[in-house]
Design a protein around this motif. Structure first.
Motif, PDB file in Angstrom:
ATOM      1  N   ARG A 312     156.916  63.155  74.162  1.00  0.00           N
ATOM      2  CA  ARG A 312     157.628  61.995  73.630  1.00  0.00           C
ATOM      3  C   ARG A 312     156.641  61.014  72.999  1.00  0.00           C
ATOM      4  O   ARG A 312     156.825  60.555  71.879  1.00  0.00           O
ATOM      5  N   ALA A 313     155.567  60.722  73.725  1.00  0.00           N
ATOM      6  CA  ALA A 313     154.586  59.752  73.227  1.00  0.00           C
ATOM      7  C   ALA A 313     153.918  60.264  71.958  1.00  0.00           C
ATOM      8  O   ALA A 313     153.674  59.510  71.010  1.00  0.00           O
ATOM      9  N   LYS A 314     153.636  61.564  71.926  1.00  0.00           N
ATOM     10  CA  LYS A 314     153.011  62.133  70.724  1.00  0.00           C
ATOM     11  C   LYS A 314     153.957  62.030  69.530  1.00  0.00           C
ATOM     12  O   LYS A 314     153.540  61.710  68.414  1.00  0.00           O
ATOM     13  N   ALA A 315     155.219  62.295  69.787  1.00  0.00           N
ATOM     14  CA  ALA A 315     156.204  62.208  68.706  1.00  0.00           C
ATOM     15  C   ALA A 315     156.252  60.782  68.158  1.00  0.00           C
ATOM     16  O   ALA A 315     156.262  60.562  66.942  1.00  0.00           O
ATOM     17  N   VAL A 316     156.248  59.808  69.074  1.00  0.00           N
ATOM     18  CA  VAL A 316     156.334  58.407  68.667  1.00  0.00           C
ATOM     19  C   VAL A 316     155.108  58.014  67.836  1.00  0.00           C
ATOM     20  O   VAL A 316     155.229  57.445  66.744  1.00  0.00           O
ATOM     21  N   SER A 317     153.925  58.343  68.333  1.00  0.00           N
ATOM     22  CA  SER A 317     152.717  57.929  67.625  1.00  0.00           C
ATOM     23  C   SER A 317     152.566  58.661  66.290  1.00  0.00           C
ATOM     24  O   SER A 317     152.167  58.068  65.295  1.00  0.00           O
ATOM     25  N   ALA A 318     152.879  59.960  66.301  1.00  0.00           N
ATOM     26  CA  ALA A 318     152.762  60.711  65.052  1.00  0.00           C
ATOM     27  C   ALA A 318     153.688  60.121  63.985  1.00  0.00           C
ATOM     28  O   ALA A 318     153.292  59.922  62.831  1.00  0.00           O
ATOM     29  N   ALA A 319     154.896  59.795  64.386  1.00  0.00           N
ATOM     30  CA  ALA A 319     155.849  59.241  63.419  1.00  0.00           C
ATOM     31  C   ALA A 319     155.374  57.878  62.923  1.00  0.00           C
ATOM     32  O   ALA A 319     155.457  57.573  61.732  1.00  0.00           O
ATOM     33  N   LYS A 320     154.843  57.077  63.831  1.00  0.00           N
ATOM     34  CA  LYS A 320     154.415  55.731  63.426  1.00  0.00           C
ATOM     35  C   LYS A 320     153.230  55.815  62.453  1.00  0.00           C
ATOM     36  O   LYS A 320     153.135  55.010  61.519  1.00  0.00           O
ATOM     37  N   VAL A 321     152.359  56.790  62.657  1.00  0.00           N
ATOM     38  CA  VAL A 321     151.229  56.969  61.735  1.00  0.00           C
ATOM     39  C   VAL A 321     151.755  57.352  60.348  1.00  0.00           C
ATOM     40  O   VAL A 321     151.359  56.785  59.329  1.00  0.00           O
ATOM     41  N   GLN A 322     152.662  58.318  60.325  1.00  0.00           N
ATOM     42  CA  GLN A 322     153.177  58.779  59.028  1.00  0.00           C
ATOM     43  C   GLN A 322     153.924  57.657  58.310  1.00  0.00           C
ATOM     44  O   GLN A 322     153.762  57.455  57.100  1.00  0.00           O
TER      45      GLN A 322
END
Lengths: 376, 398, 393
Positions: A312-322
């Motif tokens: 979940r955390a990886k999904a959140v951070s990856a999306a925020k970076v993109q």
């Protein structure tokens, strides 16, 4: 695997689109931004009436029981309209905290009001020294009888001035950056010891600096477990990031479409600007950024409910970076390709650009989330 | 909208996983892990294993020997393949000419060619570019003149990957010089053993021989080997370019690369800690991983669209652009991770016959050639500039 | 090749520094340092000071009030001004129209206009762009029709910087529609007090009023205000554009960097200063390296007496760096980029600042600086110039 909207979601989308079309002409928005509270209570009432304020809330508390995809649909359209009502602060974050950490009493008393538009919430978490670390909390809560006394400062609290209650993170134990020992409190906006300095933000919203000087709250003001606020914040802020990604996608699409149209109509050197290959390729890169941002917006929306907290955390951070990368590129290039017109307050382009710029800062910018992703 | 896998999907995942684990030959996996070039015989060996299981062509319709999997199953299959060190699919037969033949070919052509593409017995190469026709493919000059029941082909094709080891080539040839350039092109299947065909090596910057210049002198090609109608070759080629763009995404391959890069970064040290723990490098790696995840979800969206019966148009060019950019990002990052040991360049080290101890770590040798050859990715298959032209025109209407 | 400054250059640098210390009031320097809005009086005050010293128009011919400095001294002078937080010289008079006047103007024009420019009694602005003529400047449509001893001017100019302060405007106007668009343009000097001129503010995305639209309705302009020959205006404009692009940016970039470093030292992350955060430190270092490379690029072009194509790449790289520094500063202040209190940028704002006092200008400056890649020939146009003039494409 399915990326299409259900019939209900499509209806929701249509209805938010209609609202944005009717209420959010750039001029109407400009007027809203210039009012005292910075948004329209009429719009808020309308959102309540249309069920949007109750959308993500559970049915047993008067909500609609919508999921992350419903929120995404709504937020994307809000992004297209640059909607300024405190939906994010009040419903997504405030409602999120009540659902995830509220007692049965909180839920029964507050959620129905929230959904009906009779209660507004805000969330104070940032402090002067905290930067983007939610767990860097110096604001203190000391036990006093059954309740607590809060002392400290909270910065850039969005929509605090119009909120009835503010959710504040404070330290009940531990050192200033420990994850353990943070507790969330529901504080009345008009309580003794709380002072606010209200101001507008560059993207047309409202925020406040809060000083808490001996604010006394009862034990029933605690949301979630005492000392367990970090996990709660991570969960709710994750949902907020997913929602803000959708808002961002809406903003980007408007810029992409407008700029594309401008290139086709603006004539220089006897031809439309769209005939210059260098501008065509720039436009293609903007388009690709939009599509990539949308893909990651879907990704995080569909994974925000994942059981695995790391996933979940990886999904959140990856999306925020993109979203940060895409928003920056699309925003900057929209201004550039509009030339001087892109610089004017008169055109909507600059307003979307400003919102995208500030979205990158919300809940941690690209650098912050890149590091968080790498550390996970 | 949802991403959830059904129980059937999960069972399918286990099935593929178990199969690959049990059947992927260890020597092939080892070569893939070390980034060595994989020999034709090894690729054929793996292809046959998949063929015998019925999984040779996940994207083909069942009637022609495909799997009939839905989008989710294809995604799961690719995921699992990427989890292991499986060799990459050579696109020319399975992904390019195969779909073209079952879409536009005659029954006789289907019977003649498809089975041997599926089992890997016949190796294909592509004959598109010419010395004077690069980005401007439609200007091609290789002539095919109809003489009785065959064409007589004369001209030169270039950048032909694997032409020196191929059994067949699919070629665009000029059959008319009337009208628009695009309207005089035909699509021929040519046996590479026909007299008059002569591939000459082009050694690329990685020092290897992948590419060829192929000369055609009075090459006789039976009319029966023409796909579809005469002078309609451009239509078929465009169809095929679409297919190529989809396959060129290489999400699976890039995932393998990320995995390898991480294991390299765990071995390499800087300032007394592993490179993986160095914040700047970790940030770059995270950046690449996120870019790859983004590409993955972009292609999943397209896959879902296609599965729902809405074919993807020129938007697919995005997949080619981002896929190749990410490939380059990863090969470059790998070079960076190796530090000095990116430099030793001993071609022999890259073969499995090399018995000397490796120079530096064993994963190092193949990385620089991979980086160098990856520069071709943004040039071939329609350069990324051409892809942007396509999107500008077809999608954005500029 | 020698990279070192000669002793006389260093002595000159010290002299300039001393002059600034002695003459620039601390509160004015502070306004500049903090990036607050400057008033007309602030600019004029400093320009007059420079003029008293004989340093206001150093690049003019000595006979007209210039100074005989070598290129290094010009360079050092510009950069000392910036490092000393002096208000920037408004270029439209002294750097832009003046060279046109002393190069192409009549003797009467020189005598009439140059003294007022030199002592800053006349404020000039530039009338080039029009709503329909941005990158394609030569397509301009503002008409000047000869009527006896006058021209009658009708049309609209836009993006006119600080026209609200201006006494005079130099304009490109169309005097002929024959031949190529470039061949029908004339260069007119117009009194901003002439009847028929109407200045309307354009508010930019950072909320500031810097640029304007200027409307001309039957404005009478004496024909004696025509520079050079009728229909030759494009030649003078090209000459002037080179001057516009040839400002040294190294000094102001260094000042931006200096400010940014200060912010990064004071902002905290994880309990430590932001400048110690590896990712941010790497960005800062990367920026500094680019700035150094730009500085040396600028230094290499110093010896060239006439600015040529190098002006184009200096403009591209320099404005990229201006934008990058403003972006990094906005990132550095994190959440405190959000508050937007327009009065906070005005000197004399007495409320305590929201968040740190360096935060208020961060977002406005970032938004405002998007203009740098657009104005004075957009960076796309500069690339066109380079590909044509330098690369022969």
């Amino acid at each position: 695997m399915d990326f299409s909207l259900s019939e209900e979601q499509q209806l929701l989308k249509d209805s938010v689109q209609r609202f944005v079309r009717e209420e959010y002409e750039l001029e109407s928005r400009r007027k809203l931004v210039a009012t005292d509270i910075g948004y329209s209570e009429d719009n808020w009432a309308k959102m309540a009436e249309l069920g949007w304020l109750a959308l993500p809330l559970p049915e047993e508390y008067g909500g609609i029981g919508g999921g992350a995809v419903d929120t995404m649909v709504l937020m994307e359209e809000f992004g297209r309209g640059l909607v300024v009502e405190p939906y994010m602060s009040s419903v997504i974050i405030g409602g999120g905290f009540l659902m995830a950490g509220g007692s049965e009493k909180h839920k029964t008393e507050l959620l129905p009001k929230l959904g009906a538009g009779e209660l507004k919430l805000a969330f104070g978490y940032a402090e002067r020294q905290s930067r983007f670390d939610l767990n860097d909390v110096e604001c203190k809560a000391e036990k006093s009888g059954d309740g607590y006394i809060l002392n400290g400062h909270k910065g850039v609290v969005f929509h605090a001035a119009t909120a009835d209650k503010i959710i504040v993170s404070a330290r009940t134990s531990g050192g200033s950056r420990d994850a353990d020992g943070i507790t969330l409190f529901l504080v009345d906006n008009n309580c003794n010891g709380l002072s606010r300095r209200d101001y507008p933000t560059v993207d047309g919203l409202r925020a406040s600096e809060l000083e808490l000087d001996g604010v006394a709250v009862g034990a029933d003001a605690v949301l979630g477990a005492v000392g367990g606020g970090a996990a709660l914040m991570e969960e709710v802020v994750g949902q907020a990031i997913a929602a803000i990604c959708a808002e961002s996608v809406g903003c980007m699409d408007v810029l992409q479409e407008t700029t594309n149209e401008y290139l086709k109509t603006r004539v220089q050197f006897g031809v439309p600007l769209s005939k210059f290959q260098v501008l065509q390729h720039r436009m293609v890169d903007m388009f690709m950024e939009c599509e990539q941002a949308r893909s990651m917006c879907y990704m995080v929306t569909l994974k925000i409910g994942d059981e695995d907290p790391v996933e979940r955390a990886k999904a959140v951070s990856a999306a925020k970076v993109q979203i940060g990368n895409s928003g920056r590129y699309v925003g900057q290039q929209s201004v550039q390709l509009h030339g001087g017109m892109g610089m004017t307050d008169e055109l909507h382009v600059g307003h979307y650009f400003k919102r995208l710029t500030m979205i990158d800062t919300m809940f941690g910018n690209k650098d912050h989330h890149l590091k968080r992703y790498a550390d996970l | 909208m949802d991403l959830a896998f059904s129980n059937d999907d999960l069972a399918f995942r286990d099935e593929v996983h178990t199969f690959v684990k049990a059947h992927l030959p260890a020597d092939i996996a080892e070569s893939v892990r070390r980034g060595r070039p994989i020999a034709k015989a090894d690729i054929q060996r793996w292809q046959l294993i998949l063929y015998n299981r019925g999984w040779a062509a996940p994207g083909w319709p069942v009637e022609f020997g495909g799997t009939g999997w839905n989008a989710t199953q294809r995604y799961i299959f690719d995921e699992v393949m990427a989890e292991f060190d499986t060799p990459e699919t050579i696109p020319f037969g399975l992904l390019m000419v195969g779909p073209l033949i079952y879409t536009f070919g005659t029954d006789a052509q289907k019977e003649r060619f498809l089975p041997k593409i599926l089992n890997g017995k016949e190796w294909w190469c592509q004959g598109y570019s010419e010395p004077g026709s690069g980005s401007d493919l439609a200007s091609l000059q290789t002539k095919a003149v109809l003489t009785g029941d065959h064409y007589l082909v004369n001209g030169t094709k270039t950048w032909n990957s694997s032409a020196h080891i191929a059994d067949w080539t699919f070629c665009l040839v000029r059959t008319s010089s009337e009208g628009k350039q695009q309207e005089g092109i035909s699509f021929l299947l040519i046996d590479m053993n026909t007299p008059g065909i002569e591939p000459k090596p082009i050694i690329s910057i990685d020092g290897a021989h992948h590419l060829n210049m192929t000369y055609y002198t009075d090459v006789k090609v039976p009319v029966a080997n023409r796909i579809g109608e005469e002078n309609k070759g451009w239509t078929y080629a465009k169809f095929l370019l679409g297919h190529e763009r989809n396959s060129i995404t290489e999400v699976g391959l890039s995932k393998q690369r990320v995995r390898r890069l991480k294991s390299i970064a765990e071995e390499e040290r800087t300032g007394g800690k592993t490179l993986l723990d160095e914040p700047d490098f970790a940030g770059k790696l995270a950046d690449a991983e996120i870019a790859l995840t983004t590409l993955e979800y972009l292609s999943l969206r397209f896959l879902a669209e296609e599965a729902a019966g809405r074919p993807i148009g020129a938007e697919a060019s995005m997949l080619k652009i981002r896929g190749t950019e990410i490939r380059q990002q990863l090969t470059e990052l790998t070079i960076e991770a190796l530090g000095y040991y990116a430099a030793p360049f001993e071609m022999e080290q890259m073969s499995d016959r090399w018995n000397e101890p490796s120079i530096g770590p064993d994963y190092a040798a193949a990385q620089m050639p991979q980086y160098l050859f990856s520069r071709a990715a943004t040039i071939y298959g329609g350069s990324n500039e051409i892809q942007r032209n396509i999107i500008a025109k077809m999608v954005l209407g500029l | 090749m020698d990279m070192h400054y000669r002793p006389e250059d260093l002595a000159f640098q010290a002299e300039v520094r001393q002059f600034i210390q002695a003459n620039l009031p601390a509160d004015l320097a502070d306004k500049v340092r903090r990036g607050l809005h400057l008033d007309k009086e602030d600019f004029v005050f400093w320009q007059k000071k420079l003029n008293e010293q004989g340093w206001f128009a150093p690049h003019w011919p000595v006979a007209l009030g210039g100074v005989e400095w070598n290129p290094t001294q010009h360079y050092l002078f510009q950069n000392e001004q910036v490092e000393g937080c002096c208000p920037p010289v408004i270029p439209f008079g002294v750097r832009m129209v003046a060279p046109v006047i002393f190069t192409y103007g009549s003797e009467e024009q020189k005598q009439r206009f140059l003294p007022d420019i030199l002592d800053s009694t006349a404020w000039w602005c530039q009338g080039y762009s029009e709503p329909g003529s941005g990158s394609d400047l030569a397509s301009l449509q503002t008409k000047a029709v000869r009527d006896g001893d006058d021209y009658i001017v009708n049309g609209t100019k836009t993006w006119t910087t600080l026209a609200q302060y201006a006494d005079w405007i130099f304009c490109l106007v169309r005097t002929s529609t024959e031949g190529k668009p470039q061949e029908g343009i004339s260069f007119l000097l117009i009194d901003m007090n002439s009847p028929g001129i109407d200045v309307t503010p354009i508010i930019t995305i950072d909320g500031s009023h810097e640029v304007n639209s200027v409307f001309f309705t039957d404005v009478r302009v004496p024909a004696e205000n025509l520079i050079g020959q009728e229909n030759q205006g494009w030649t003078y404009a090209k000459f002037l554009l080179l001057f516009e692009r040839s400002n040294s940016l190294t000094g102001s970039l260094k000042q931006q960097l200096h400010r940014l470093r200060g912010v990064a030292r004071q902002e905290l992350t994880g309990g430590a200063p932001l400048c110690a955060d590896p990712a941010f430190a790497a960005r800062l270092a990367d920026y500094e390296v680019q700035l150094r490379s730009y500085e040396f690029l600028e230094l290499r072009t110093l010896g060239n007496s006439r600015p040529g194509a190098e002006a184009s790449y200096l403009k591209i790289i320099g404005t990229d760096l201006q934008q990058l520094a403003s972006e990094l500063t906005l990132q550095a202040v994190a959440y405190y980029g959000n508050p937007h209190i327009s009065d906070a940028l005005v000197h004399g704002y007495n409320e305590p600042s929201v968040g740190p006092d360096y935060a208020a200008p961060a977002a406005p400056q970032y938004f405002n600086y998007r203009k740098t890649a657009i104005y004075a020939g957009s960076n796309e146009i500069q690339r066109n110039i380079l590909s044509k003039a330098v690369l022969g494409m």
